[in-house]
Design an enzyme around this catalytic site. Sequence first.
Site, short mmCIF file in Angstrom:
data_model
loop_
_atom_site.label_atom_id
_atom_site.label_comp_id
_atom_site.label_asym_id
_atom_site.label_seq_id
_atom_site.Cartn_x
_atom_site.Cartn_y
_atom_site.Cartn_z
N GLY A 1 1.08 -1.40 -0.30
CA GLY A 1 0.05 -0.08 0.05
C GLY A 1 0.90 0.55 -0.14
O GLY A 1 2.06 1.74 -0.87
N GLY B 1 4.56 1.22 -0.40
CA GLY B 1 5.50 0.43 -1.90
C GLY B 1 4.99 -0.74 -2.12
O GLY B 1 4.63 -1.57 -1.74
N ASP C 1 -5.08 -4.89 -10.04
CA ASP C 1 -4.55 -5.46 -10.30
C ASP C 1 -3.83 -4.42 -12.13
O ASP C 1 -3.17 -5.35 -12.31
CB ASP C 1 -6.57 -5.21 -11.07
CG ASP C 1 -6.81 -6.44 -10.21
OD1 ASP C 1 -6.33 -7.81 -9.67
OD2 ASP C 1 -8.49 -6.14 -9.97
N ALA D 1 -4.60 4.34 -10.05
CA ALA D 1 -5.91 3.40 -10.65
C ALA D 1 -6.63 4.06 -9.29
O ALA D 1 -7.00 3.45 -8.70
CB ALA D 1 -4.81 1.79 -10.80
#
Length: 287
Positions: A201, A204, A232, A262
């Site tokens: 998260g 890194g 993903d 994303a």
Amino acid sequence: MSTRLPALTVVGSINLDIIATTDRLPTAGETIGGGVLQQQPGGKGANQAVAAARLGGSFRMIGAVGNDAQGRQMLEALSSAGVDTSDLAVLDGAATGTALIVVDRDGENQIVVCPGANSAFSLEGVEFAPDEAVLCQLEVGLDVVLEAARKSSGFFVLNAAPAMDLPAELLERCDLVIVNETEYELIPALADAKLVAVTYGKDGSAMFEHGRKVAEAPAVSVAVANTIGAGDAFCAALVLALRSGLPYSPALAVANAVGADAVGDPSSQPALARLDAYVARVGATTT
């Protein structure tokens, strides 16, 4: 880095995501009002295939949908993103996979997956080229993932999510396993795997060879809109970066940058730049 991205085939799940956005996630037995409902294409496999296509190159998706309106919607979404769907199965008598998702104001989520057609297809008649990278996840039957591992002679990658015990044969075949920090803890056998990428998260990501950390890269700070498709997108980017010749640390940095974009997008299949734009952004070079 090569300007021509390697061929990548994603074997995995295709879902309709039904998403309720609320101020906070409900606790057990609690009802929360005031949610906002939306539907969009999803499934870990489809998310990874679309991310790979948007990063640029030649990509194929192998999976299944039901012979229903939702299945036709998922096929259209994949094709529109530039994914080759010629090997997708449309199954009579099976519903298209569905994910029921609750997302809070911080982008955290709870997900229940109803696999439908995802649990009812095989790889009969499917072939993989020797130079073709294959990326699988565990939202389809483990037997399908094993069959893909046996059929593939090229670079084979497993995104081991959702976490489960993995057969020794599968782990031995994996050239790379990608997990988040929770999945890494839930699958002890990964400590002996030849190569594992772990995401943390906001902290890194890192690369491990047989349990020994050999590379890491910091996260990119970004306002969180939705975490559903971030992992993903990271998977697709990391595979493409590594197969394009980037060393571990720069490849992780590129994948972190893609994942950050994303996270900042509310869609499970977010808009992304081409891979070379992220390579330039992080200043990555090949060895």
